[in-house]
Scaffold this active site. Sequence first.
Site, PDB file in Angstrom:
ATOM      1  N   HIS A 173     -42.737  -2.744  18.494  1.00 31.88           N
ATOM      2  CA  HIS A 173     -44.189  -2.918  18.510  1.00 31.88           C
ATOM      3  C   HIS A 173     -44.542  -4.279  19.090  1.00 31.88           C
ATOM      4  O   HIS A 173     -44.034  -5.315  18.652  1.00 31.88           O
ATOM      5  CB  HIS A 173     -44.754  -2.777  17.095  1.00 31.88           C
ATOM      6  CG  HIS A 173     -44.818  -1.352  16.646  1.00 31.88           C
ATOM      7  ND1 HIS A 173     -44.594  -0.964  15.349  1.00 31.88           N
ATOM      8  CD2 HIS A 173     -45.072  -0.219  17.347  1.00 31.88           C
ATOM      9  CE1 HIS A 173     -44.721   0.366  15.254  1.00 31.88           C
ATOM     10  NE2 HIS A 173     -44.999   0.841  16.452  1.00 31.88           N
ATOM     11  N   GLU A 225     -45.643  -7.395  17.171  1.00 32.45           N
ATOM     12  CA  GLU A 225     -44.677  -7.791  16.151  1.00 32.45           C
ATOM     13  C   GLU A 225     -43.548  -8.587  16.801  1.00 32.45           C
ATOM     14  O   GLU A 225     -42.408  -8.593  16.335  1.00 32.45           O
ATOM     15  CB  GLU A 225     -44.178  -6.537  15.422  1.00 32.45           C
ATOM     16  CG  GLU A 225     -45.341  -5.767  14.781  1.00 32.45           C
ATOM     17  CD  GLU A 225     -44.956  -4.411  14.195  1.00 32.45           C
ATOM     18  OE1 GLU A 225     -43.763  -4.094  14.097  1.00 32.45           O
ATOM     19  OE2 GLU A 225     -45.889  -3.666  13.827  1.00 32.45           O
ATOM     20  N   ASP A 265     -43.562   6.129  17.636  1.00 32.99           N
ATOM     21  CA  ASP A 265     -44.060   7.485  17.325  1.00 32.99           C
ATOM     22  C   ASP A 265     -43.559   8.480  18.366  1.00 32.99           C
ATOM     23  O   ASP A 265     -44.155   9.535  18.560  1.00 32.99           O
ATOM     24  CB  ASP A 265     -45.596   7.500  17.310  1.00 32.99           C
ATOM     25  CG  ASP A 265     -46.154   6.865  16.051  1.00 32.99           C
ATOM     26  OD1 ASP A 265     -45.552   7.036  14.975  1.00 32.99           O
ATOM     27  OD2 ASP A 265     -47.195   6.184  16.148  1.00 32.99           O
ATOM     28  N   HIS A 279     -39.466  -4.850  12.107  1.00 36.66           N
ATOM     29  CA  HIS A 279     -40.902  -4.847  12.390  1.00 36.66           C
ATOM     30  C   HIS A 279     -41.555  -5.927  11.547  1.00 36.66           C
ATOM     31  O   HIS A 279     -40.901  -6.577  10.730  1.00 36.66           O
ATOM     32  CB  HIS A 279     -41.500  -3.479  12.006  1.00 36.66           C
ATOM     33  CG  HIS A 279     -41.089  -2.355  12.908  1.00 36.66           C
ATOM     34  ND1 HIS A 279     -41.962  -1.704  13.741  1.00 36.66           N
ATOM     35  CD2 HIS A 279     -39.884  -1.752  13.095  1.00 36.66           C
ATOM     36  CE1 HIS A 279     -41.330  -0.751  14.400  1.00 36.66           C
ATOM     37  NE2 HIS A 279     -40.065  -0.746  14.032  1.00 36.66           N
ATOM     38  N   TYR A 320     -43.778   9.693  10.382  1.00 35.12           N
ATOM     39  CA  TYR A 320     -42.748  10.474  11.071  1.00 35.12           C
ATOM     40  C   TYR A 320     -42.554   9.937  12.480  1.00 35.12           C
ATOM     41  O   TYR A 320     -43.285   9.070  12.927  1.00 35.12           O
ATOM     42  CB  TYR A 320     -43.162  11.957  11.131  1.00 35.12           C
ATOM     43  CG  TYR A 320     -43.654  12.509   9.824  1.00 35.12           C
ATOM     44  CD1 TYR A 320     -42.753  12.939   8.851  1.00 35.12           C
ATOM     45  CD2 TYR A 320     -45.026  12.544   9.520  1.00 35.12           C
ATOM     46  CE1 TYR A 320     -43.196  13.418   7.626  1.00 35.12           C
ATOM     47  CE2 TYR A 320     -45.479  13.029   8.308  1.00 35.12           C
ATOM     48  CZ  TYR A 320     -44.560  13.462   7.357  1.00 35.12           C
ATOM     49  OH  TYR A 320     -45.005  13.923   6.151  1.00 35.12           O
ATOM     50  N   GLU A 365     -39.678  -4.464   7.320  1.00 33.73           N
ATOM     51  CA  GLU A 365     -40.966  -5.090   7.652  1.00 33.73           C
ATOM     52  C   GLU A 365     -40.918  -6.550   7.225  1.00 33.73           C
ATOM     53  O   GLU A 365     -40.958  -6.873   6.041  1.00 33.73           O
ATOM     54  CB  GLU A 365     -42.102  -4.363   6.934  1.00 33.73           C
ATOM     55  CG  GLU A 365     -42.254  -2.893   7.311  1.00 33.73           C
ATOM     56  CD  GLU A 365     -42.941  -2.679   8.671  1.00 33.73           C
ATOM     57  OE1 GLU A 365     -43.335  -3.693   9.298  1.00 33.73           O
ATOM     58  OE2 GLU A 365     -43.060  -1.512   9.093  1.00 33.73           O
TER      59      GLU A 365
END
Length: 396
Positions: A162, A165, A255, A307, A347, A366
């Site tokens: 991401h 991030e 995703d 992340h 998911y 995270e």
Amino acid sequence: MDIYVRRGDSFWYFSNVFNVSLQLIIDSNRDLDPNALMAGQRVKIPGYAAVDYRIRAGDTLWAIAQSRKLQVDALLLANRNINPNGLYIGQMIKIPLRITWRIVQGKKNYDYAALTNDLNRLQSVYPFMQLPSIGNSVLGKKIPEALIGKGSKRVHYNASFHANEWITTPIIMTFLNDYLLAVTNKTSIRGLSMANFYSQTTLSIVPMVNPDGVNLVMHGPPVEEPWNERVVEFNKGSRDFTGWKANIRGVDLNDQFPAKWELERARNPKQPGPRDYGGERPLTEPEAIGMAELTRRRDFSRVLAFHTQGEEIYWGFDNLEPPESEAMAKEFARVSGYKPVKTIESYAGYKDWFIQDWRRPGFTVELGSGINPLPLSQFDEIYEDVLGIFLAGLYL
Ligand SMILES: [Zn+2]
């Protein structure tokens, strides 16, 4: 540092002269046959730099070596055509210097150029690290993988799936640097011998899965059309990209994986945008395809995707994870202070797909807490917390 083979030299001898493990010298010189060295061949010695020195009145090679805790032959190897009995004042020689400091300075805006620069510098000092590419981003940036070790336990870490991030990239690069330092200098981290890890594990790190996205968050739209205009449209006209997680085509790479992708699709945006759009099909984006192909090729024993934010460790997917995942998550939690969480309603992520298709341990970690992008002021605290997880990922 480079030296040149003389008649009768061997890797074993170099290992003793420079106090670097034989295996690291072999792995730093994959193009050479250790059993058939020839005079004049160039050999890379990991963990050293050759520093210029100007000879002064009274200098002898013996005294120079002595004062730097080197063997005299280390000086002779670093200076091919030197006459030890014919030193003269003002003569320039090279002195081998063992590198004991970090090359990576992670506490800065860490874009793709910073990443490639640091990886190249690390590889020149630690040539036993291999740097293959997993493929190219949409804008044609090579996505590097760092590969270290010889072991049968194949561990994979990745960061910056991401875009906003991106602090995960300098965090993981700092660990990579610390690991290379400890492996080469035979030191330990938190009491653990890193030399053993090198022989027992193969560590694969993809430090920046989404380089186009990271550069977008940091520098704004790329010059390349149509993306220069299109990313602003995807961003609803705003030139503030701090909320951007996707790749340059507005697809959220986490995703994109075929693990109940349809369920994720159903609840998420149907158009490209800064986050959560999973594409029209799974694995349409080159960055996600590169990660999937790498994962199939390397047959990882376990994967950890880093992340931000939340200080949590996700370890389950659809009850398909193996029994050891929970115990591993507990150890990660113990060493970091982060909270283990089995699943949330989510998911199509990389770790979901890994758990589903391999039935091996996969985790999303995270890092830190606050609003993305996390400020660099959190860097040291995050590194202290996650260092235990990086190490446990290798020893568990
Ligand atoms: Zn994320």
